[in-house]
Design a protein around this motif. Sequence first.
Motif, PDB file in Angstrom:
ATOM      1  N   HIS A   1      -5.897 -23.634  41.205  1.00 31.53           N
ATOM      2  CA  HIS A   1      -4.952 -24.717  40.962  1.00 31.53           C
ATOM      3  C   HIS A   1      -5.710 -26.039  40.912  1.00 31.53           C
ATOM      4  N   ASP A   2      -5.082 -27.054  40.311  1.00 34.13           N
ATOM      5  CA  ASP A   2      -5.687 -28.380  40.205  1.00 34.13           C
ATOM      6  C   ASP A   2      -5.586 -29.123  41.529  1.00 34.13           C
ATOM      7  N   ILE A   3      -6.669 -29.820  41.862  1.00 30.74           N
ATOM      8  CA  ILE A   3      -6.562 -30.783  42.954  1.00 30.74           C
ATOM      9  C   ILE A   3      -6.812 -32.205  42.445  1.00 30.74           C
ATOM     10  N   PHE A   4      -7.369 -32.324  41.233  1.00 29.17           N
ATOM     11  CA  PHE A   4      -7.529 -33.637  40.598  1.00 29.17           C
ATOM     12  C   PHE A   4      -7.611 -33.395  39.100  1.00 29.17           C
ATOM     13  N   LEU A   5      -6.694 -33.973  38.344  1.00 27.27           N
ATOM     14  CA  LEU A   5      -6.613 -33.778  36.896  1.00 27.27           C
ATOM     15  C   LEU A   5      -6.866 -35.112  36.205  1.00 27.27           C
ATOM     16  N   GLU A   6      -7.827 -35.140  35.289  1.00 25.70           N
ATOM     17  CA  GLU A   6      -8.233 -36.395  34.663  1.00 25.70           C
ATOM     18  C   GLU A   6      -7.057 -37.143  34.039  1.00 25.70           C
ATOM     19  N   GLU A   7      -6.288 -36.489  33.227  1.00 23.39           N
ATOM     20  CA  GLU A   7      -5.180 -37.145  32.520  1.00 23.39           C
ATOM     21  C   GLU A   7      -4.161 -37.739  33.488  1.00 23.39           C
ATOM     22  N   ARG A   8      -3.912 -37.038  34.571  1.00 20.11           N
ATOM     23  CA  ARG A   8      -2.881 -37.457  35.525  1.00 20.11           C
ATOM     24  C   ARG A   8      -3.408 -38.422  36.585  1.00 20.11           C
ATOM     25  N   ASP A   9      -4.627 -38.206  37.063  1.00 17.33           N
ATOM     26  CA  ASP A   9      -5.101 -38.879  38.267  1.00 17.33           C
ATOM     27  C   ASP A   9      -6.153 -39.952  38.041  1.00 17.33           C
ATOM     28  N   LEU A  10      -6.726 -40.038  36.839  1.00 12.12           N
ATOM     29  CA  LEU A  10      -7.759 -41.037  36.571  1.00 12.12           C
ATOM     30  C   LEU A  10      -7.231 -42.036  35.546  1.00 12.12           C
ATOM     31  N   PRO A  11      -7.043 -43.303  35.918  1.00 12.09           N
ATOM     32  CA  PRO A  11      -6.376 -44.270  35.044  1.00 12.09           C
ATOM     33  C   PRO A  11      -7.282 -44.911  33.995  1.00 12.09           C
ATOM     34  N   PHE A  12      -8.491 -44.414  33.833  1.00  9.62           N
ATOM     35  CA  PHE A  12      -9.406 -44.952  32.834  1.00  9.62           C
ATOM     36  C   PHE A  12     -10.307 -43.827  32.360  1.00  9.62           C
ATOM     37  N   GLN A  13     -11.045 -44.068  31.282  1.00  9.53           N
ATOM     38  CA  GLN A  13     -11.913 -43.037  30.729  1.00  9.53           C
ATOM     39  C   GLN A  13     -13.365 -43.458  30.870  1.00  9.53           C
ATOM     40  N   ILE A  14     -14.177 -42.568  31.431  1.00  9.58           N
ATOM     41  CA  ILE A  14     -15.583 -42.864  31.693  1.00  9.58           C
ATOM     42  C   ILE A  14     -16.496 -42.122  30.723  1.00  9.58           C
ATOM     43  N   ASP A  15     -16.032 -41.023  30.197  1.00  5.10           N
ATOM     44  CA  ASP A  15     -16.875 -40.143  29.405  1.00  5.10           C
ATOM     45  C   ASP A  15     -16.176 -39.842  28.076  1.00  5.10           C
ATOM     46  N   PHE A  16     -16.965 -39.801  27.002  1.00  5.19           N
ATOM     47  CA  PHE A  16     -16.418 -39.607  25.662  1.00  5.19           C
ATOM     48  C   PHE A  16     -17.173 -38.484  24.961  1.00  5.19           C
ATOM     49  N   THR A  17     -16.572 -37.926  23.953  1.00  9.98           N
ATOM     50  CA  THR A  17     -17.242 -36.919  23.130  1.00  9.98           C
ATOM     51  C   THR A  17     -18.124 -37.639  22.112  1.00  9.98           C
ATOM     52  N   SER A  18     -19.312 -37.088  21.866  1.00 11.83           N
ATOM     53  CA  SER A  18     -20.271 -37.799  21.028  1.00 11.83           C
ATOM     54  C   SER A  18     -21.090 -36.836  20.172  1.00 11.83           C
ATOM     55  N   TYR A  19     -21.566 -37.372  19.060  1.00  9.49           N
ATOM     56  CA  TYR A  19     -22.465 -36.640  18.169  1.00  9.49           C
ATOM     57  C   TYR A  19     -23.769 -37.408  18.089  1.00  9.49           C
ATOM     58  N   LEU A  20     -24.889 -36.686  18.302  1.00  8.88           N
ATOM     59  CA  LEU A  20     -26.199 -37.331  18.325  1.00  8.88           C
ATOM     60  C   LEU A  20     -27.191 -36.570  17.463  1.00  8.88           C
ATOM     61  N   THR A  21     -28.153 -37.313  16.934  1.00  8.84           N
ATOM     62  CA  THR A  21     -29.289 -36.732  16.236  1.00  8.84           C
ATOM     63  C   THR A  21     -30.524 -37.542  16.602  1.00  8.84           C
ATOM     64  N   ARG A  22     -31.662 -37.195  16.010  1.00  6.38           N
ATOM     65  CA  ARG A  22     -32.897 -37.945  16.254  1.00  6.38           C
ATOM     66  C   ARG A  22     -32.955 -39.177  15.340  1.00  6.38           C
ATOM     67  N   ARG A  23     -33.610 -40.207  15.831  1.00  3.98           N
ATOM     68  CA  ARG A  23     -33.743 -41.423  15.019  1.00  3.98           C
ATOM     69  C   ARG A  23     -34.410 -41.141  13.678  1.00  3.98           C
ATOM     70  N   ASP A  24     -35.479 -40.359  13.711  1.00  7.06           N
ATOM     71  CA  ASP A  24     -36.197 -40.106  12.462  1.00  7.06           C
ATOM     72  C   ASP A  24     -35.349 -39.308  11.484  1.00  7.06           C
ATOM     73  N   PHE A  25     -34.507 -38.409  11.987  1.00 11.23           N
ATOM     74  CA  PHE A  25     -33.691 -37.588  11.093  1.00 11.23           C
ATOM     75  C   PHE A  25     -32.669 -38.440  10.345  1.00 11.23           C
ATOM     76  N   VAL A  26     -31.967 -39.311  11.046  1.00 14.81           N
ATOM     77  CA  VAL A  26     -30.949 -40.116  10.375  1.00 14.81           C
ATOM     78  C   VAL A  26     -31.582 -41.155   9.465  1.00 14.81           C
ATOM     79  N   ALA A  27     -32.769 -41.654   9.828  1.00 20.04           N
ATOM     80  CA  ALA A  27     -33.452 -42.613   8.965  1.00 20.04           C
ATOM     81  C   ALA A  27     -33.838 -41.995   7.631  1.00 20.04           C
ATOM     82  N   LYS A  28     -34.211 -40.714   7.649  1.00 20.47           N
ATOM     83  CA  LYS A  28     -34.629 -40.035   6.431  1.00 20.47           C
ATOM     84  C   LYS A  28     -33.466 -39.412   5.657  1.00 20.47           C
ATOM     85  N   ASN A  29     -32.328 -39.211   6.341  1.00 21.54           N
ATOM     86  CA  ASN A  29     -31.238 -38.451   5.725  1.00 21.54           C
ATOM     87  C   ASN A  29     -29.867 -39.120   5.877  1.00 21.54           C
TER      88      ASN A  29
END
Length: 341
Positions: free
Chosen positions: A223-251
């Motif tokens: 069972h839940d004892i702490f649920l982000e949506e219900r119990d945390l009034p702000f967002q600290i972590d986000f979903t992200s997409y990353l690559t290498r600097r050289d890869f995006v510079a070339k492509n």
Amino acid sequence: MTTSFRSPSSGPSRRRFLETSLLGAGALAGGLAGGLAGHSAGAATGRTTDTLRLTWGYTGLTFIAKERGELVKTLARDGIKVEWVGPFPNHAPTLQAVTGGTADFSFGGSTTPALAAISAGSPLVFTQFLIYSPRTTAIIAKDGSGIDKVEDLVGKSVAVNRSGLGEFLVVAALEKHGIDRSKVKFVYLNPPDAAPALASGKVDAWSMWSPGVDIARVDYNAHDIFLEERDLPFQIDFTSYLTRRDFVAKNPDLVRAFHAALKNDADWASANTEEAERLTQAKAGYSDRVRDHFIGLRKQYKLYATDDQAFLSEFQKAAEWLVTRKVLPEPVTVTDHLVRV
């Protein structure tokens, strides 16, 4: 938690990241070309490869895109071949794969281990972000364990992924309830190891995201004892997409094509909740009960570009929160690690 912001959303060690980041040091030395540094608009064009290697795991928008198949078809029309690299249990090892050059993009996971990797020297850059709602990460404990609220964690052990969503949620929960972190034992485990640890009683609680937390509720009578949506009034972590600097510079053309194709999948998944959840269940293998729970959530997926100033302001606040609480080892300026194509 909604897609709007409330206030105006064991991994590799630091040493391991430093070791793997050396592989890309030569390419990084030249920096970015064509106006791609920081979060500038950048008008560079071209690509040096026709293959895009994408990491994946059994969760999230990238997995939906993989199973649906439209992303591969869309990119093929631009002469781009997709190679899927995985599965991975969580975001941190995908970052290691991208840093080491065996993949080109992380699969769309937590910003916290991404910032930890960057702090450790990995030549990674964010190319876009995603917020899904509602937020479903939770701290759970088995029924009958005597752990029914955050205060019951005192003197207990809780499994978390280091510098990731699980760890920060426990830190936030303890802070909200005025409990010193030293009074709870943090056990750093990746999800495949944490689940059986909770089931066998080797840890008393587990901080985890979907679908693992939802499966555990059913399979381990938790069972839940702490649920982000219900119990945390702000967002600290986000979903992200990353690559290498050289890869995006070339492509840059290839990265733009990937962004556009993923946006199509985000729009489709938001509009077709039941089909998206059934698609995921077919390969992830969880029960109909868990699937129906997800369908009822009617998740929405919204992508953010790296020049979205409102988003970046919230992301910087999140990074500072994590540094202050020692989830991240040192301060980081997020705009130093973005590209806009």
